[in-house]
Design a protein around this motif. Structure first.
Motif, short mmCIF file in Angstrom:
data_model
loop_
_atom_site.label_atom_id
_atom_site.label_comp_id
_atom_site.label_asym_id
_atom_site.label_seq_id
_atom_site.Cartn_x
_atom_site.Cartn_y
_atom_site.Cartn_z
N GLU A 124 0.84 -1.19 0.00
CA GLU A 124 0.00 0.00 0.00
C GLU A 124 0.87 1.23 0.00
N ARG A 125 0.32 2.20 -0.62
CA ARG A 125 1.01 3.48 -0.57
C ARG A 125 -0.03 4.53 -0.24
N ASP A 126 0.22 5.24 0.83
CA ASP A 126 -0.74 6.30 1.15
C ASP A 126 -0.05 7.63 1.39
N LYS A 127 1.22 7.68 1.06
CA LYS A 127 1.94 8.95 1.17
C LYS A 127 2.78 9.10 -0.08
N ARG A 128 3.00 10.32 -0.44
CA ARG A 128 3.94 10.52 -1.54
C ARG A 128 4.79 11.76 -1.27
N PRO A 129 5.99 11.71 -1.78
CA PRO A 129 6.88 12.84 -1.51
C PRO A 129 6.52 14.03 -2.40
N GLU A 130 6.58 15.18 -1.81
CA GLU A 130 6.37 16.41 -2.58
C GLU A 130 7.51 17.36 -2.32
N GLY A 131 7.81 18.14 -3.31
CA GLY A 131 8.85 19.16 -3.13
C GLY A 131 10.22 18.70 -3.56
N PRO A 153 12.24 17.44 0.47
CA PRO A 153 10.90 16.94 0.11
C PRO A 153 10.20 16.41 1.36
N VAL A 154 8.91 16.60 1.40
CA VAL A 154 8.14 16.09 2.54
C VAL A 154 7.13 15.07 2.03
N LEU A 155 6.76 14.17 2.92
CA LEU A 155 5.76 13.17 2.58
C LEU A 155 4.38 13.69 2.95
N ARG A 156 3.53 13.70 1.97
CA ARG A 156 2.18 14.14 2.22
C ARG A 156 1.22 12.99 1.98
N PRO A 157 0.13 12.95 2.70
CA PRO A 157 -0.82 11.85 2.49
C PRO A 157 -1.45 11.93 1.11
N MET A 158 -1.77 10.77 0.60
CA MET A 158 -2.46 10.70 -0.68
C MET A 158 -3.54 9.63 -0.57
N ASP A 159 -4.33 9.52 -1.59
CA ASP A 159 -5.34 8.46 -1.61
C ASP A 159 -4.64 7.11 -1.61
N LEU A 160 -5.20 6.21 -0.89
CA LEU A 160 -4.58 4.90 -0.77
C LEU A 160 -4.48 4.23 -2.13
#
Lengths: 445, 366
Positions: A124-131, A153-160
């Protein structure tokens, strides 16, 4: 073609103790398997796809939808291949799926077609890096001269999102068709069995496997027996069994020698002379072998019966259950239309007290080993309607047919239940009927 | 290896997941089994002529595929899976109906003489093996089981013939060994003395009328064994061990010999098989000798009415394929009747004529 799954729900109530789901897919289901916790249920189909269902957490909002299974992930495991050397098409049908025990956040399973075993990682992936610094949010590279400052870069939540990735491909080790795979209790190795050979693999090594059983004779004309199923002992990582087309089971110890051609134990029941017919050998061929969860017993399925064997007694099974003995007088017809070669599987429940196997007409049978009671149930759409009852069925053998009974001659032999699975700890069963999957839960109040 | 297709039932990214929540089962239709009887498969009821016998279509799918000859690209999928190649499909459906009738008669009739039942099973086995032979990749498991059944029947016949005294032509017929399921009273006959020969024939389908026939019988057994051997050798798929030697016949895709070729002589076949064992063992099925040619059924069953084999039951590659329209005529011939010539030695008991009539009716399908 897209895989389409539609679901229907059966709501259980006090009067009707079973609640169920009926899922219809666009392809024939060829294998069904719960994982070790029962949280996930995997199905493989004829088109090479794997569909994983996950059990919903019980919610207070919908108490009657107790732990339903919903689609969690779908992926194409195997594609059809063409062996140019032999001018043969290799079917993409998934023959078996076996789960690995969960060791981290990801799920791992083995899936196999006739020739190739693959290890899949489902995560599962529910976070993705941004920045990112060097590329923008669309992934395009930035002009380096435009970058004036650095950021982390920070990890922000995303749709599962559920991803399936093939981690290992174990290919080119089988000349004949793979019929079984089994994960060893050491979780480091597994075996794959075809008609004549069994290979031992290490999960980390894909370009080598050890051949541990080889029953191919020097002259193929002397061939009289093939391997039909194989399984590792649930606790002893050196022990495994394999069954044959002659109705025998061999237990082997890998510590004894590198090539386990000589068995440690040989299980065979002497033939009953009163039941002898031209088809005796064919119906004695074992289609499935399963260790009990305790590791003390093995269960085998041949065409008409299920047998339970004690590992300590080789000369006969300790229990024999008739699945559909009324077919004994129809063997010639069943031979003519090839039904006699159908390979039914069998499963234990979590406590090894009940065993289950499929039959024709979308019937499946359960045998309680303690009470010696058995029941015949039917997996059909009628059972999936709301407030429908999963009521016991009965096949009428001869004479008067009672109401609700079905006569042998009315059975539909194109509707066969070959694959079933039982939740490891609860009374939840999954039954595959052609391209329909039925999940029944026993509502124990 | 790159990431597999990301898919999920929950939280899939941009496109809506095609499966969750749809109430209609699209494309998820139940398999429809083609058959003359229409919906469903039904067992034949005893004594009742039913047009839709218990059946499933011949299912090569999963048991073998007809590879497109010379095709370089991926095969057509679903449409090719149910074809047996070389346009034999229609033929087999005719055959299937006949066989279904016979097998149902086998199951439902108790008074069928044992040797006849055995012959029926043997026919079915040989036909199945022949069908598998035409597939590019026959199912090893099934082939082994069927070959074992053939061997078992062959062994039984051999034992029977060895128990039979040679001078049966004196009319002395020993008591038949008891077979399971045989109602011995059904075999005993009250016939004029001239038919005592027939009686012994009932009990022993290979009953030898003299030493000559006996030796024929011995040859037959060997031929059957070599036939089975060749089937199993064919199933020895090519393994990447050592390349084949100079005995390589032309090409892996060489199609099976055309039906116009006459049957190879048995002696030659046997020598071929033994001399080139290892080499043949590593070849594909398509370029090895057909077991039926080895069998040279005409020779083996010389003393037996071979019209059973002349029908659509197992025509290629032995004989030229017959047009389907001749099938009905053939089925009439396939069942030996008592008033055929004395060269027919298929064991029948006159008291079972009504059974035969019944079976014939099923076969003819009138």
């Amino acid at each position: 073609e897209a895989l389409v799954i539609s679901t229907a729900h059966l709501e259980g109530s006090e009067k009707h103790p079973y609640s169920g789901q009926h899922l219809s897919t666009s392809d024939i289901i060829s294998t069904v398997e719960f994982n070790h916790t029962g949280e996930l249920l995997a199905t493989g189909d004829k088109g090479g796809r794997v569909v994983i269902f996950q059990r919903e957490q019980e919610s207070k909002n919908q108490p009657h939808r107790r732990g339903e299974y919903n689609v969690y992930s779908t992926f194409q495991s195997h594609e059809p291949e063409f062996d140019y050397l032999k001018s043969l098409e290799i079917e993409e049908k998934i023959n078996k799926i076996r789960w690995l025990p969960q060791q981290n956040a990801a799920y791992f399973l083995l899936s196999t077609n006739d020739k190739t075993v693959k290890l899949w990682k489902v995560s599962e992936r529910d976070k993705r890096p941004e920045g990112y610094n060097l590329k923008d949010e669309d992934g395009r590279l930035r002009d380096p001269s435009m970058i004036t400052m650095l950021r982390v870069p920070v990890l922000r939540p995303m749709d599962l999102m559920v991803e399936a990735t093939p981690r290992r491909v174990f290919a080119n080790a089988h000349t004949y068709h793979i019929n079984s795979i089994s994960v060893n209790s050491d979780y480091e190795t597994y075996m794959s069995a075809d008609d004549l050979r069994i290979n031992l693999w290490n999960f980390e090594i894909t370009n080598q496997s050890f051949n541990i059983v080889d029953i191919k004779p020097a002259n193929m004309e002397e061939l009289t027996e093939v391997i039909t199923a194989a399984e590792f002992h649930p606790h002893h990582c050196n022990t495994f069994v394999y069954s044959s087309s002659k109705g025998t089971i061999r237990l082997c110890d890998m510590r004894a020698s590198a090539l386990c051609d000589r068995h440690s134990k040989f299980f065979e029941e002497p033939e009953d002379p009163s039941n002898r017919s031209f088809f005796s050998e064919i119906i004695s061929s074992i289609s499935d072998v399963k260790f009990s969860h305790s590791g003390r017993y093995i269960m085998t399925r041949d065409y008409l019966t299920v047998k339970v064997w004690d590992l300590n007694m080789e000369n006969r099974p300790i229990e024999t259950y008739q699945v559909h003995d009324y077919l004994r007088s129809k063997l010639c017809s069943l031979y003519e239309n090839d039904c006699i070669f159908d390979k039914f599987e069998c499963v234990w429940n979590g406590s090894d007290s009940v065993i289950m196997t499929g039959s024709y007409n979308n019937f499946f049978r359960m045998f309680d080993r303690n009470t010696k009671r058995d029941v015949t149930l039917e997996a059909s759409r009628e059972n999936s309607k709301p407030r429908a009852i999963l009521k016991p069925r009965k096949v009428c053998v001869g004479g008067k047919r009672r109401k609700d009974e079905i006569s042998v001659d009315s059975l539909d032999f194109s509707k066969k239940i070959l694959h079933t699975a039982w939740h490891p700890s609860e009374n939840i069963i999954a039954v595959a009927a052609t391209n329909n999957l039925y999940i029944f839960q026993d509502k124990v109040n | 290896m790159g990431a597999g297709p990301a898919a999920g039932g929950r939280g899939a990214r941009s496109s809506p997941s095609p499966w969750a929540g749809r109430g209609v089962a699209c494309g998820g239709e139940e398999l429809r089994w083609p058959g003359p009887g229409g919906g469903g498969s039904r067992l034949l009821l005893e004594g009742v002529r039913v047009p839709a016998p218990l059946r499933e279509p011949a299912r090569p799918a999963g048991e073998g595929r007809a590879a497109c000859e010379g095709a370089g690209g991926p095969l057509a999928r679903s449409s090719s899976r149910f074809m047996l190649g070389r346009g034999l499909k229609r033929k087999l459906s005719d055959y299937e109906e006949n066989m279904a009738g016979l097998s149902s008669a086998f199951d439902s009739s108790r008074n069928l003489p044992y040797p006849l039942k055995r012959q029926l099973v043997l026919n079915m086995c040989l036909t199945k093996l022949q069908t598998y032979k035409m597939l590019v990749e026959p199912n090893l498991h099934r082939s082994v089981l069927i070959a074992n059944t053939v061997r078992q029947i062959q062994e039984e016949m051999r034992q029977e013939s060895s128990q039979q005294p040679i001078n049966v032509c004196n009319g002395i017929a020993p008591n038949p060994p008891s077979y399971p399921g045989i109602d011995s009273s059904g075999i005993s006959l009250h016939l004029p003395s001239g038919s005592s020969q027939q009686e012994s024939n009932c009990c022993n389908s290979w009953s030898a009328e003299g030493p000559i026939e006996n030796s024929l019988l011995m040859v037959s057994d060997d031929d059957m064994s070599s036939a089975i051997s060749s089937i199993l050798k064919d199933l020895d798929f090519m393994e990447d061990i050592s390349p084949p030697t100079s005995l390589v016949p032309a090409g892996d895709d060489e199609p099976p010999k055309s039906p116009e070729n006459t049957c190879l002589k048995l002696e030659d076949d046997r020598q071929d098989l033994k001399g080139a064992e290892c080499v043949f063992g590593s070849f594909e099925i398509s370029n090895s000798t057909s077991y039926l040619k080895d069998l040279a059924i005409d020779d083996i069953f010389e003393d037996i009415d071979t019209s059973m084999y002349d029908s659509d039951f197992c025509s290629p590659p032995l004989m030229a394929p017959r047009p389907p329209s001749a099938a009905t005529e053939e089925t009439l011939k396939t069942f030996p009747s008592c008033n055929s010539s004395s060269t027919n030695n298929i064991p029948i008991c006159r008291t079972d004529l009504s059974e035969l009539d019944h079976i014939m009716e099923i076969l003819v399908g009138s």
